[in-house]
Design an enzyme around this catalytic site. Structure first.
Site, PDB file in Angstrom:
ATOM      1  CE  LYS A   1      -4.360   1.887   3.031  1.00  0.00           C
ATOM      2  NZ  LYS A   1      -4.610   1.537   3.897  1.00  0.00           N
TER       3      LYS A   1
ATOM      4  CB  SER B   1      -7.744   3.480   2.543  1.00  0.00           C
ATOM      5  OG  SER B   1      -7.431   2.860   3.570  1.00  0.00           O
TER       6      SER B   1
ATOM      7  CB  SER C   1      -7.966   0.742   6.169  1.00  0.00           C
ATOM      8  OG  SER C   1      -8.975   1.955   5.527  1.00  0.00           O
TER       9      SER C   1
END
Lengths: 485, 471
Positions: A75, A150, A174
């Site tokens: 990420k 996210s 997330s």
């Protein structure tokens, strides 16, 4: 082109050991798949040159661990030395870090090959990845749908089989919520299990890095190497790291499992509840006991989450001021102008909204009225969970109230995005580990996931149940047409 | 005019003498080239986290203890949020709700006797960067960012410039002797901000803060200046506003920096990156027991050892001398002689050659020998002056040095023989003495000293000579 990346990690490891394939084969195949899936927008930055270099370097080395030579992506809020780290924000569009996050060092030590950086909500603020400065990643099961967020890019990359493993981060769901939307296994470990050093913080008291994978076993393998005390992170735990795969394959007979009534209330779509009920029946049939329980304050999780997260974020994001790194506005008149325009131009709408609300929440007396009170309720919620874990091994329920929705839906109500995560936030509030394991599809063929919550540092037990369900259901979780069904 | 009462409160920032910074492993060094003692943590890079230097807790705890504070045994850090270029994260990690020490005091001497200046709290925090402004550019030196500080906040207990200066002198002495800080105001390792107000009533007047005062004596100057300035304004019928002023040492006056607006909003909240710190009773005890002897205790001890008040003052002003002297407390040597040596001949020698005690050949054992030799009359101060350079420069024992200088130890019998001999050969002088001529004894003394080549202790000679003459 070969299809080594459709094999399990154990099979790949065997081929590497027997020198039937080389790490470079995996890297080439990985970049080939990424190229084919460009439209899914799972990646922000790729590091082909270094990945190839690393793969060739590994040819002379002994295959000494199960993840040796396996491609991985991170990420884009996990700091990578010399590799652009944007947090999906204009603010860090050209930010090349000068150090590595602790997890990155650990991956490198195990000779995993970092392929690139995954798309996400800007600074992890969102539940659809649509706040990304680089545009939203798409759900591989239906490109008209959101990936969730996210950690959308990390999840999409794995779900679409571009790469077998990624790391995400989970502040209020997330990792788990997009994993549920896209049909992959995602783990948010116990707060303190994985070092946060080098994770660009959203809410420091909640953030946790975790693995995303195609299946349960591989997820545990990745947790094995990223977990552990880090002297650079005071909030990381000294609790000894165990082999998280060790209970996988064990019988679940006699396990005591609780289902919070809130998780099966009207806020959850009927189709999802039906799927979860099927699992409950399955587990009962296989000898687990299931009780429905109340967890006090669980319904307050969204409210206190918003307060804590935005308050901490307003402070965490203060350092982006255009002075030392990142975006800096052009020709500032003075100091104040530099601050104002840099932040006005560098941050997206959602980030600015949360910074403003967070600043308000900490302002003057508000800190007592909101933030400190939220911390108290968080403690109370934690205690409620502790009470439940005196009697139960695990807690289960849905991960999301709905399946992935339309990519153009609901962007106008900033509060809705928080309610998407109503079922996953309580876990972060209590610092507990939570994970997603896919349990099927709705009638539109969109994935549905089960949330498993464990007591602190009992990830191994969660993997045991998840692996059991995975084996029993034996779902085809590959969204690619040609391989699907 | 003088019915106005002045009230002063003081905030002191003192840098702690640690090897590394408070939240990172960067060196805590003063005077290094700009931005050479920094790392990603000091620079506030995205994703970095603070670690906590335990030495900081120890030194801050010491400081809290010597300031007689109550200790917060469970404490945490807080974030103080404000934007400023010298504040790398745009929040400063400090202690707001649980300062390490509260409710302490410092006792000072005033014209009206002892007075307790109450300490509101002492808390730990990180220093900011140093900004350097040149023409239209501002430069930042991050070497100072993250240097550990304690901030010590008094109650508004001082009522004059003298009291404020006495407090600062005392505070400096306490911190210096507890090895907490080197308290060098000129290097910024001790900084004082004063809050000054004047009032004719029991109610406090409007608080004016004065920053940037570069010495303790200038604190006095600044307070007196403010006292006069504020009264003059009030007498003209003006209303004072809360403001921050800067001391200007060129004009010995204060200059307006900014008017304070409605209270600063620092949006404090507990620092989530640093877990609560618990100080166990054993730990506090251990730290307390290991605090170096305070200046007050040293003074008491020196006084009891017979050292003069003037010398005590000199010793306390020079921590190195005091520490050196204290090494011999248990050796039962004559501390008066020892301190005279250290402040006299030895200090002069060190000054002359710009040396420190550590790089001379004066070992502890040799020092004890010298002091004892002087004490017993084995040598006198004249001889010591002669052999001083050898004592300081040669790796030899005192006896060997004396030998090399042809200084023989004279036994009492030898001395008595010499005295007797001189008396026998100077009958006239003996008779003069007996007839009340005081000058005769001086002549005899001179003869004896000449005969002993100065190797005899004059006190002993006088004593024995008198005895023999009285026979």
């Amino acid at each position: 082109m070969s299809n080594y990346l459709d094999l399990s990690i154990q099979e790949i490891n065997k081929l590497l050991k027997e020198k039937q394939i080389k790490p470079i084969d995996l890297v080439n195949e990985c970049f080939d798949r990424i190229e084919k899936n460009k439209d899914l927008n799972a990646f922000i930055t790729l590091d082909k040159e270094n990945a190839i270099k690393k793969a060739i370097e590994l040819e002379g080395k002994e295959v000494d661990n199960p993840l040796f030579g396996i491609p991985i992506a991170l990420k884009d809020n996990i700091i990578t030395k010399d590799l652009r780290t944007t947090c999906a924000s204009r603010m860090l569009e050209n930010f090349i870090p000068i150090y590595n996050a602790t997890v990155v060092k650990k991956l490198i030590e195990k000779n995993m090959i970092i392929i690139g950086k995954c798309n996400m909500d800007e600074f992890a603020m969102g539940s659809t990845s649509r706040t990304s400065y680089f545009g939203a990643p798409l759900n591989p099961w239906n490109k008209e749908r959101v990936s969730g967020g996210s950690s959308g890019g990390s999840v999409v990359a794995v779900a679409s089989r571009q790469i077998p493993l990624t790391l995400g981060s989970d502040t209020g769901g997330s990792i788990r919520q997009p994993s549920s939307y896209c049909g992959v296994v995602g783990m948010k470990p116990t707060y303190g299990r994985v070092s946060r050093y080098g994770l660009v913080p959203y809410a420091s008291s909640l953030d946790q890095i975790g693995p995303v994978s195609r299946n349960v076993y591989e997820n545990a393998l990745l947790l094995n190497i990223i977990a552990g005390k880090d002297e650079l992170d005071l909030t990381s735990s000294r609790k000894e790291v165990e082999d998280y795969t060790r209970l996988i394959g064990e019988d679940i007979k006699g396990m005591k499992i609780a289902v919070p009534n809130y998780f099966m209330s009207d806020i959850v779509d009927k189709e999802i509840k039906d799927k979860v009920n099927e699992i409950i029946e399955l587990l009962k049939e296989k000898g687990a006991t299931i009780d429905y329980i109340d967890i006090d304050f669980i319904e307050n999780a969204v409210t206190i989450y918003q307060i804590i997260v935005m308050a901490e974020a307003s402070s965490n994001l203060a350092r982006f001021d255009g002075i030392r790194y990142g975006y800096s506005c052009e020709n500032p008149k003075d100091m104040e102008d530099l601050y104002k325009r840099t932040r006005q131009e560098g941050f997206g709408t959602e980030v600015k909204r949360r910074i403003m609300v967070g600043s308000y929440l900490l302002s003057g007396e508000n800190a007592n009225v909101y933030y400190n009170k939220a911390l108290q309720i968080r403690d109370d919620l934690k205690k409620s969970f502790e009470k439940a874990f005196e009697k139960y091994d695990l807690i289960i329920g849905p991960n999301a109230t709905t399946v992935a929705y339309g990519i153009n839906a609901k962007l106008d109500d900033p509060r809705q995005t928080f309610f998407d995560d109503a079922l996953v936030m309580p876990t972060n509030m209590a610092g507990l580990p939570g994970m997603n394991v896919p349990i099927g599809f709705n009638n539109e063929n969109m994935p549905i996931g089960l949330q498993i919550i464990g007591n602190s540092f009992e990830e191994a037990k969660m993997y045991k149940l998840a692996a059991f369900i995975e084996k029993e259901l034996n779902l085809n979780l590959d969204p690619r047409g040609e391989n699907n069904g | 005019m003088d019915s106005y009462k002045t009230t002063v409160g003081i905030e002191v920032h003192a840098e702690l003498k640690t090897k590394s910074k408070i939240f990172s492993s960067s060196a805590n060094n003063y005077g290094k080239m700009a931005n050479t003692c920094t790392n990603v943590i000091d620079l506030g890079y995205p994703g970095v986290l603070p670690t906590l230097n335990e030495e900081v807790i120890k030194l801050a705890l010491r400081a809290a203890l010597v300031l007689n504070c109550k200790i917060n045994k469970t404490m945490h850090f807080d974030r103080k949020n404000y934007f400023y270029p010298d504040n790398p994260k745009n929040y400063q990690i400090t202690q707001n709700r649980t300062p390490i020490g509260v409710d302490g005091y410092v006792e000072i001497d005033t014209n009206n006797g002892k007075k307790k200046i109450r300490i509101h709290d002492i808390h730990i925090e990180e220093d900011t960067c140093k900004s350097v402004h040149s023409s239209n550019k501002s430069l930042l030196d991050f070497n100072r960012a993250g240097v550990p500080l304690v901030e010590i906040v008094t109650e508004a207990d001082m009522s004059s410039a003298e009291e404020a200066m006495a407090y600062l002198e005392k505070l400096r002495e306490l911190l210096l002797y507890a090895d907490v800080s080197d308290c060098k105001i000129e290097e910024g390792s001790m900084r004082c901000d004063c809050n000054v107000s004047v009032s004719k009533t029991e109610k406090y007047g409007t608080k004016i803060e004065v920053k940037n005062i570069g010495s303790i004596s200038n604190v006095g100057v600044a307070i007196n200046y403010e006292h006069d300035r504020q009264i003059a304004l009030l007498e003209k019928g003006e209303t004072l506003k809360e403001e921050t002023r800067r001391f200007d040492d060129k004009t010995n006056s204060t200059v307006l920096m900014r008017v304070k607006e409605t209270g600063n909003d620092y949006r404090y909240f507990p620092e989530p990156d640093i877990p609560y710190v618990t100080l166990t009773d054993e730990y506090v005890k251990e730290v307390e027991e290991n605090i170096p002897m305070t200046a007050d205790k040293r003074k008491e001890f020196y006084l009891a050892s017979g050292i003069s008040e003037i010398n005590i003052k000199k010793i306390i002003q020079n921590r190195t001398v005091s520490d050196y002297l204290n090494k011999f407390i248990d050796k039962k040597i004559n501390l008066v002689i020892a301190s005279n040596l250290l402040l006299g001949d030895i200090a002069a020698y060190l000054n002359k050659y710009e040396m420190t005690l550590e790089n001379t050949k004066l070992t502890d054992d040799k020092f004890v020998e010298v002091v004892n030799a002087l004490d017993s009359g084995k040598i006198n101060s004249k001889i010591f002056k002669e052999i001083l350079e050898d004592v300081m420069e040669q790796d030899l024992s005192l006896d060997k040095i004396l030998d090399n200088h042809g200084v023989k130890e004279m036994s009492k019998d030898e001395l008595l023989d010499i005295i007797k001999n001189i008396l026998d050969n100077n009958e006239q002088s003996v008779n003069d003495y007996k007839n009340g001529n005081d000058r005769a004894i001086k002549f005899l003394m001179g003869q004896i000293m000449k005969e002993t080549k100065g190797n005899a202790n004059p006190t002993l000679v006088t004593e024995e000579l008198t005895k023999m003459l009285e026979k």
